[in-house]
Design a protein around this motif. Sequence first.
Motif, PDB file in Angstrom:
ATOM      1  N   SER A 208       0.861  -1.389  -0.304  1.00  0.00           N
ATOM      2  CA  SER A 208       0.120  -0.015  -0.409  1.00  0.00           C
ATOM      3  C   SER A 208       0.764   1.479   0.232  1.00  0.00           C
ATOM      4  CB  SER A 208      -0.965  -0.427   1.550  1.00  0.00           C
ATOM      5  OG  SER A 208      -0.372   0.150   3.038  1.00  0.00           O
ATOM      6  N   MET A 209       2.088   1.013  -0.184  1.00  0.00           N
ATOM      7  CA  MET A 209       2.948   2.369  -0.114  1.00  0.00           C
ATOM      8  C   MET A 209       2.873   2.663  -1.728  1.00  0.00           C
ATOM      9  SD  MET A 209       5.321   4.229   1.711  1.00  0.00           S
ATOM     10  CE  MET A 209       6.513   3.146   2.361  1.00  0.00           C
ATOM     11  N   PRO A 210       2.651   4.484  -1.150  1.00  0.00           N
ATOM     12  CA  PRO A 210       2.744   5.441  -1.941  1.00  0.00           C
ATOM     13  C   PRO A 210       3.953   5.674  -3.051  1.00  0.00           C
ATOM     14  CG  PRO A 210       1.890   6.372  -0.718  1.00  0.00           C
ATOM     15  CD  PRO A 210       2.271   5.222  -0.123  1.00  0.00           C
ATOM     16  N   GLY A 211       3.704   5.626  -4.731  1.00  0.00           N
ATOM     17  CA  GLY A 211       5.283   5.536  -5.246  1.00  0.00           C
ATOM     18  C   GLY A 211       4.901   6.402  -6.147  1.00  0.00           C
ATOM     19  N   PHE A 212       7.068   6.929  -5.983  1.00  0.00           N
ATOM     20  CA  PHE A 212       7.018   7.316  -7.108  1.00  0.00           C
ATOM     21  C   PHE A 212       8.487   7.259  -7.529  1.00  0.00           C
ATOM     22  CE2 PHE A 212       9.285  12.278  -7.493  1.00  0.00           C
ATOM     23  CZ  PHE A 212       8.752  12.281  -8.580  1.00  0.00           C
ATOM     24  N   VAL A 245       1.511  10.685  -8.995  1.00  0.00           N
ATOM     25  CA  VAL A 245       1.766  11.935  -7.274  1.00  0.00           C
ATOM     26  C   VAL A 245      -0.392  11.916  -7.239  1.00  0.00           C
ATOM     27  CG1 VAL A 245       1.582  14.716  -7.362  1.00  0.00           C
ATOM     28  CG2 VAL A 245       2.745  12.600  -8.208  1.00  0.00           C
ATOM     29  N   GLU A 246      -0.889  11.942  -8.492  1.00  0.00           N
ATOM     30  CA  GLU A 246      -2.308  11.611  -7.926  1.00  0.00           C
ATOM     31  C   GLU A 246      -2.789  10.780  -7.112  1.00  0.00           C
ATOM     32  OE1 GLU A 246      -7.087  12.671 -10.072  1.00  0.00           O
ATOM     33  OE2 GLU A 246      -4.908  11.659 -11.403  1.00  0.00           O
ATOM     34  N   THR A 368      -4.084  17.226  -0.105  1.00  0.00           N
ATOM     35  CA  THR A 368      -4.254  16.471  -1.897  1.00  0.00           C
ATOM     36  C   THR A 368      -2.713  16.462  -2.487  1.00  0.00           C
ATOM     37  OG1 THR A 368      -4.884  19.352  -2.100  1.00  0.00           O
ATOM     38  CG2 THR A 368      -6.560  17.641  -1.698  1.00  0.00           C
ATOM     39  N   ASN A 369      -2.350  16.232  -2.995  1.00  0.00           N
ATOM     40  CA  ASN A 369      -0.935  15.896  -4.160  1.00  0.00           C
ATOM     41  C   ASN A 369      -1.600  15.794  -5.498  1.00  0.00           C
ATOM     42  OD1 ASN A 369       0.547  14.838  -1.979  1.00  0.00           O
ATOM     43  ND2 ASN A 369      -0.980  13.696  -1.922  1.00  0.00           N
ATOM     44  N   THR A 370      -0.688  16.892  -6.243  1.00  0.00           N
ATOM     45  CA  THR A 370      -1.275  17.096  -7.535  1.00  0.00           C
ATOM     46  C   THR A 370       0.697  17.064  -8.548  1.00  0.00           C
ATOM     47  OG1 THR A 370      -0.904  19.877  -7.108  1.00  0.00           O
ATOM     48  CG2 THR A 370      -3.249  18.526  -8.057  1.00  0.00           C
ATOM     49  N   ASN A 388       2.789  19.101  -5.936  1.00  0.00           N
ATOM     50  CA  ASN A 388       2.541  19.871  -4.934  1.00  0.00           C
ATOM     51  C   ASN A 388       1.442  19.423  -3.808  1.00  0.00           C
ATOM     52  OD1 ASN A 388       2.997  22.684  -5.667  1.00  0.00           O
ATOM     53  ND2 ASN A 388       2.466  21.042  -7.845  1.00  0.00           N
ATOM     54  N   THR A 389       1.891  19.388  -2.344  1.00  0.00           N
ATOM     55  CA  THR A 389       1.176  18.798  -1.039  1.00  0.00           C
ATOM     56  C   THR A 389       0.312  20.147  -0.603  1.00  0.00           C
ATOM     57  OG1 THR A 389       2.276  17.011  -1.183  1.00  0.00           O
ATOM     58  CG2 THR A 389       1.786  17.703   0.802  1.00  0.00           C
ATOM     59  N   GLN A 390      -1.197  20.036  -0.945  1.00  0.00           N
ATOM     60  CA  GLN A 390      -1.656  21.193  -0.211  1.00  0.00           C
ATOM     61  C   GLN A 390      -2.588  20.101   0.743  1.00  0.00           C
ATOM     62  OE1 GLN A 390      -0.749  21.317  -4.025  1.00  0.00           O
ATOM     63  NE2 GLN A 390      -2.628  19.725  -3.440  1.00  0.00           N
ATOM     64  N   VAL A 391      -2.292  21.082   2.229  1.00  0.00           N
ATOM     65  CA  VAL A 391      -2.673  20.889   3.561  1.00  0.00           C
ATOM     66  C   VAL A 391      -3.664  21.110   4.119  1.00  0.00           C
ATOM     67  CG1 VAL A 391      -2.343  19.820   5.660  1.00  0.00           C
ATOM     68  CG2 VAL A 391      -1.048  19.209   3.774  1.00  0.00           C
TER      69      VAL A 391
END
Length: 576
Positions: A208-212, A245-246, A368-370, A388-391
């Motif tokens: 489940s780890m977000p990847g890049f 990223v999304e 959110t992430n974009t 971008n990480t919006q908080v």
Amino acid sequence: MNSKGNLIGLGIMAVAAVAVVGASGPIYNSIKNAQLQNAAGGEEITTVSGEAEGYGGPITAQVTLAGDRIIGLEITGSQETPDIGGAAITSLTNSILENQSLEGVEAVSGATWTSNGVFGAIRSAMGEETAEDSDQAAVQEEIQASGITHGLGIYSNGRLGPGSDDQGVGVYSFNEVAAYVLFDSEGRILDLEVDQLEVATPNYDGESMPGFTGFPGQSYNADEDHDAVVDTVLEQTEDTFLAQVESWQTKRERGSSYKLNSGTWTDEMDIFEEAFKGMTIDELQQWYDAYCSDVNGKPLFGTSENEEDIAKYEAFSDEDKAALDAISGATMSLNDAHGNILGAIIKAYDNRRPVEAEKIAKIGLGITNTGRLGPGSDDQGTGVYSFNTQVAGVCYNEDGTIAGVYTDVMEVATPNYDGESMPGLTGFPGQSYNADEDHDAVVDTVLEQTDDSFLAQIDAWQTKRERGSSYKLNSGTWTDEMNIFENFFAGMTTDEVSNWFAAYCSDVNGRPLFGTSENEEDIAKYEAFSDDEKAAMDAVSRATMSLRDAHGDILGAIEKAWENAKETNITVSPAE
């Protein structure tokens, strides 16, 4: 009449380490029934079943009762790890049968998740309230406070590891911890919500780890089926960059897929949050220094094998040890390479500002992430990219309207971006990228990322608020414009904010419409406004930036904060 020896023997006959023994046949059943009748002592025997979530999957319990005494127990947990979860099932079965109840039976150390699954399955079978049901039914105790402030803190760090893949290529990640905190006039924590984004190289084997993979043009080893074996090398394109990223999810959003020793990340973080209420930042720091490991930032429960941890724990008084019972289900670190949770809470205090409200009924945190393609390319034709990480941290009145909203954005770009204050990332160690080091729109060098430079780059990241006067927009700094929006949204519901955006902002770029755009769609939309609507836009006339575009989905973070909002009960008393 009640033979505990018979009960334990029956449990051993009925239960294996992980799955129920497939024993059957007339002789077995005859022995089993005789033992149950003997244990019942003449009371009526009933058998009930229940289920709860274990570490690896569902755990089921078949419970045989004589009155309210447990005289027979069969536990099935086929997806639990045999050496840890399976052994815990056997141990717990024996202990429960010996006690003939759950009372006095403690979780098996190192297998808390499996233990809680066993307890939950039995309680479910017996029709008792589970911890989850109890949490949902709990009424928040009223807190009275004055001089309320709220703060938002974001803390970023890089992580080397864990280890390498089967081809010797390193596994790396970066972490962004966000903390939204309410304080009283004395700086005591009234309530808080913490979440974290952890993003790893695609050779990390956790499902489940977000990847890049990196920025477009970069590549990295990937373990696509999460079996600790590299399957392929991913080549990042613009489309895959945006998609990755999304798809990023925070640790709270990952839910039950992100398990720790005694529960999910969310479960453990909730325990910490409850424990920190009422503390000042100084008291929180002192608590951390006193009761957490100086090696890895984890609370000390006497289970560590590290010599420093052992010595520190042994110096605790009995009262100190007893005080730690309040967070016994929280075993994760508050400050290590995985993320600096403590640092984010401290930053929230440093960034606090007043909230005007009579009653705060809920608080929420949304992330959110974009990804962004551009702006353009460098003088060598290599693309400029950013993520971008919006908080958004938001507190709400009793009617669901916004009492206060606090937003910030972390934008991180490739090092060939020519803006001086922009946080940069060359990529993960082993990757490289063009760099404009003096920000004159001319590439000076190619940066080769190392372990040291990777950590240093992330340590240097600053949010848009932290960049301050260096981040200028048309009518002021990013902070100036965002403050205008935040003040304007106070008193609105989240739906009203979303509806305002749909009505009065560009459908092309998400910016408020003031009649200055040269885009045909924007012109047509603005000309349809009434004179009153145009006049109403004066309240945000100095806020020209977008609330939803490739730079960042700020509106989405505000909407998520409402979706994630939790109950609180803070009554604001007048300042003396």
